[in-house]
Scaffold this motif. Structure first.
Motif, PDB file in Angstrom:
ATOM      1  N   ASP A 121      15.327   4.276  11.232  1.00 62.74           N
ATOM      2  CA  ASP A 121      14.021   4.229  11.886  1.00 62.74           C
ATOM      3  C   ASP A 121      12.965   4.969  11.070  1.00 62.74           C
ATOM      4  N   ALA A 122      13.358   6.053  10.406  1.00 63.10           N
ATOM      5  CA  ALA A 122      12.413   6.768   9.542  1.00 63.10           C
ATOM      6  C   ALA A 122      11.934   5.849   8.428  1.00 63.10           C
ATOM      7  N   GLN A 123      12.838   5.098   7.849  1.00 68.21           N
ATOM      8  CA  GLN A 123      12.472   4.177   6.774  1.00 68.21           C
ATOM      9  C   GLN A 123      11.428   3.163   7.241  1.00 68.21           C
ATOM     10  N   GLN A 124      11.530   2.737   8.474  1.00 67.33           N
ATOM     11  CA  GLN A 124      10.571   1.762   9.011  1.00 67.33           C
ATOM     12  C   GLN A 124       9.174   2.352   9.192  1.00 67.33           C
ATOM     13  N   GLN A 125       9.079   3.661   9.287  1.00 61.60           N
ATOM     14  CA  GLN A 125       7.791   4.321   9.522  1.00 61.60           C
ATOM     15  C   GLN A 125       6.856   4.263   8.318  1.00 61.60           C
ATOM     16  N   PHE A 126       7.389   4.136   7.113  1.00 66.83           N
ATOM     17  CA  PHE A 126       6.526   4.109   5.929  1.00 66.83           C
ATOM     18  C   PHE A 126       5.446   3.032   6.055  1.00 66.83           C
ATOM     19  N   GLY A 127       5.832   1.860   6.527  1.00 66.98           N
ATOM     20  CA  GLY A 127       4.913   0.728   6.612  1.00 66.98           C
ATOM     21  C   GLY A 127       3.732   0.935   7.540  1.00 66.98           C
ATOM     22  N   ARG A 128       3.812   1.894   8.423  1.00 67.02           N
ATOM     23  CA  ARG A 128       2.699   2.157   9.347  1.00 67.02           C
ATOM     24  C   ARG A 128       1.533   2.855   8.663  1.00 67.02           C
ATOM     25  N   TRP A 129       1.747   3.377   7.466  1.00 71.14           N
ATOM     26  CA  TRP A 129       0.757   4.176   6.754  1.00 71.14           C
ATOM     27  C   TRP A 129       0.090   3.374   5.636  1.00 71.14           C
ATOM     28  N   ASN A 130      -0.477   2.235   5.980  1.00 77.15           N
ATOM     29  CA  ASN A 130      -1.060   1.345   4.971  1.00 77.15           C
ATOM     30  C   ASN A 130      -2.571   1.152   5.135  1.00 77.15           C
ATOM     31  N   LYS A 131      -3.215   2.096   5.798  1.00 76.01           N
ATOM     32  CA  LYS A 131      -4.652   1.968   6.053  1.00 76.01           C
ATOM     33  C   LYS A 131      -5.429   3.132   5.445  1.00 76.01           C
ATOM     34  N   ALA A 132      -6.672   2.829   5.065  1.00 70.62           N
ATOM     35  CA  ALA A 132      -7.628   3.861   4.650  1.00 70.62           C
ATOM     36  C   ALA A 132      -8.940   3.507   5.323  1.00 70.62           C
ATOM     37  N   ALA A 133      -9.560   4.489   5.933  1.00 76.27           N
ATOM     38  CA  ALA A 133     -10.802   4.277   6.675  1.00 76.27           C
ATOM     39  C   ALA A 133     -10.629   3.140   7.695  1.00 76.27           C
ATOM     40  N   GLY A 134      -9.416   3.063   8.295  1.00 73.58           N
ATOM     41  CA  GLY A 134      -9.145   2.085   9.344  1.00 73.58           C
ATOM     42  C   GLY A 134      -8.856   0.675   8.863  1.00 73.58           C
ATOM     43  N   LYS A 135      -8.864   0.442   7.553  1.00 72.28           N
ATOM     44  CA  LYS A 135      -8.627  -0.899   7.012  1.00 72.28           C
ATOM     45  C   LYS A 135      -7.289  -0.936   6.278  1.00 72.28           C
ATOM     46  N   VAL A 136      -6.547  -2.030   6.500  1.00 69.06           N
ATOM     47  CA  VAL A 136      -5.301  -2.241   5.768  1.00 69.06           C
ATOM     48  C   VAL A 136      -5.650  -2.500   4.306  1.00 69.06           C
ATOM     49  N   LEU A 137      -5.006  -1.769   3.409  1.00 68.63           N
ATOM     50  CA  LEU A 137      -5.203  -1.959   1.975  1.00 68.63           C
ATOM     51  C   LEU A 137      -3.919  -2.528   1.375  1.00 68.63           C
ATOM     52  N   PRO A 138      -4.012  -3.667   0.702  1.00 70.72           N
ATOM     53  CA  PRO A 138      -2.810  -4.268   0.109  1.00 70.72           C
ATOM     54  C   PRO A 138      -2.050  -3.320  -0.809  1.00 70.72           C
ATOM     55  N   GLY A 139      -2.760  -2.508  -1.580  1.00 66.64           N
ATOM     56  CA  GLY A 139      -2.093  -1.558  -2.469  1.00 66.64           C
ATOM     57  C   GLY A 139      -1.270  -0.534  -1.704  1.00 66.64           C
ATOM     58  N   LEU A 140      -1.787  -0.091  -0.556  1.00 69.72           N
ATOM     59  CA  LEU A 140      -1.023   0.852   0.272  1.00 69.72           C
ATOM     60  C   LEU A 140       0.180   0.171   0.914  1.00 69.72           C
ATOM     61  N   THR A 141       0.013  -1.085   1.304  1.00 76.14           N
ATOM     62  CA  THR A 141       1.134  -1.832   1.873  1.00 76.14           C
ATOM     63  C   THR A 141       2.254  -1.945   0.848  1.00 76.14           C
ATOM     64  N   THR A 142       1.893  -2.247  -0.395  1.00 75.15           N
ATOM     65  CA  THR A 142       2.880  -2.364  -1.468  1.00 75.15           C
ATOM     66  C   THR A 142       3.525  -1.018  -1.767  1.00 75.15           C
ATOM     67  N   ARG A 143       2.721   0.035  -1.796  1.00 79.06           N
ATOM     68  CA  ARG A 143       3.256   1.367  -2.074  1.00 79.06           C
ATOM     69  C   ARG A 143       4.227   1.795  -0.986  1.00 79.06           C
ATOM     70  N   ARG A 144       3.847   1.611   0.269  1.00 79.72           N
ATOM     71  CA  ARG A 144       4.729   2.022   1.360  1.00 79.72           C
ATOM     72  C   ARG A 144       6.035   1.238   1.316  1.00 79.72           C
ATOM     73  N   ALA A 145       5.989  -0.042   0.955  1.00 81.23           N
ATOM     74  CA  ALA A 145       7.226  -0.826   0.835  1.00 81.23           C
ATOM     75  C   ALA A 145       8.111  -0.264  -0.276  1.00 81.23           C
ATOM     76  N   ALA A 146       7.513   0.143  -1.386  1.00 77.01           N
ATOM     77  CA  ALA A 146       8.285   0.724  -2.494  1.00 77.01           C
ATOM     78  C   ALA A 146       8.873   2.073  -2.087  1.00 77.01           C
ATOM     79  N   GLU A 147       8.089   2.895  -1.372  1.00 75.96           N
ATOM     80  CA  GLU A 147       8.602   4.183  -0.907  1.00 75.96           C
ATOM     81  C   GLU A 147       9.742   3.969   0.078  1.00 75.96           C
ATOM     82  N   ALA A 148       9.597   3.008   0.984  1.00 81.84           N
ATOM     83  CA  ALA A 148      10.653   2.727   1.958  1.00 81.84           C
ATOM     84  C   ALA A 148      11.923   2.234   1.259  1.00 81.84           C
ATOM     85  N   ALA A 149      11.742   1.398   0.240  1.00 79.67           N
ATOM     86  CA  ALA A 149      12.898   0.900  -0.503  1.00 79.67           C
ATOM     87  C   ALA A 149      13.617   2.037  -1.216  1.00 79.67           C
ATOM     88  N   LEU A 150      12.865   2.942  -1.844  1.00 77.15           N
ATOM     89  CA  LEU A 150      13.472   4.087  -2.512  1.00 77.15           C
ATOM     90  C   LEU A 150      14.171   4.974  -1.483  1.00 77.15           C
TER      91      LEU A 150
END
Length: 153
Positions: A121-150
């Motif tokens: 469940d902790a691993q699934q939490q990374f993906g929730r942190w993909n926003k800056a100033a309230g907007k989803v940023l594709p780069g953050l989505t990709t980063r969180r997926a890489a962090e979750a995978a690691l």
């Protein structure tokens, strides 16, 4: 714990050493999410000493990255308070904290679940942190997926 090579590689991959000038030096730039503070230089370095007009060499960027990751790792280790943590989990958490801040990690469901040993469940939490100033940023989505995978490897 200390950060491993995977931590440095992940931070460097997503932070990049941006705004290289023709003379080989790097200049400070505004946060891409806010268009202003925090000002950033090199490998995602922020702080009171980073403001418009600051210029660093590659060596300054690399040295600050090493110092900053070491500092973040010490603070993440303190937050973990002895909780069972693999090297890859630690590296992912340090990369996460480097990007969102130690304060955000400290109050996160991600950390709470990790410390409870609920790694899936902790691993699934990374993906929730993909926003800056309230907007989803594709780069953050990709980063969180890489962090979750690691984290899960």
């Amino acid at each position: 714990m200390t950060p491993g090579p995977a931590c440095f590689a992940l931070v460097q991959r997503f932070e990049g050493c941006a705004k290289k000038q023709i003379d080989g030096n790097f200049t400070a730039y505004p946060d891409p999410g806010t268009g202003g503070d925090p000002w950033t230089i090199g490998w995602g370095t922020t702080g009171a000493d980073i403001k418009p007009g600051v210029i660093w060499t590659q060596q300054q960027c690399d040295d600050r990255l090493a110092a900053d990751i070491t500092s973040f790792a010490a603070r993440v280790s303190a937050l973990l308070d002895g909780a069972q943590t693999s090297q890859h989990q630690f590296d992912a958490l340090v990369s996460f904290a480097y990007n969102v801040g130690v304060g955000n990690l400290s109050s996160s469901t991600l950390l709470r679940l990790h410390k409870a040993g609920d790694f899936a469940d902790a691993q699934q939490q990374f993906g929730r942190w993909n926003k800056a100033a309230g907007k989803v940023l594709p780069g953050l989505t990709t980063r969180r997926a890489a962090e979750a995978a690691l984290y899960g490897s």
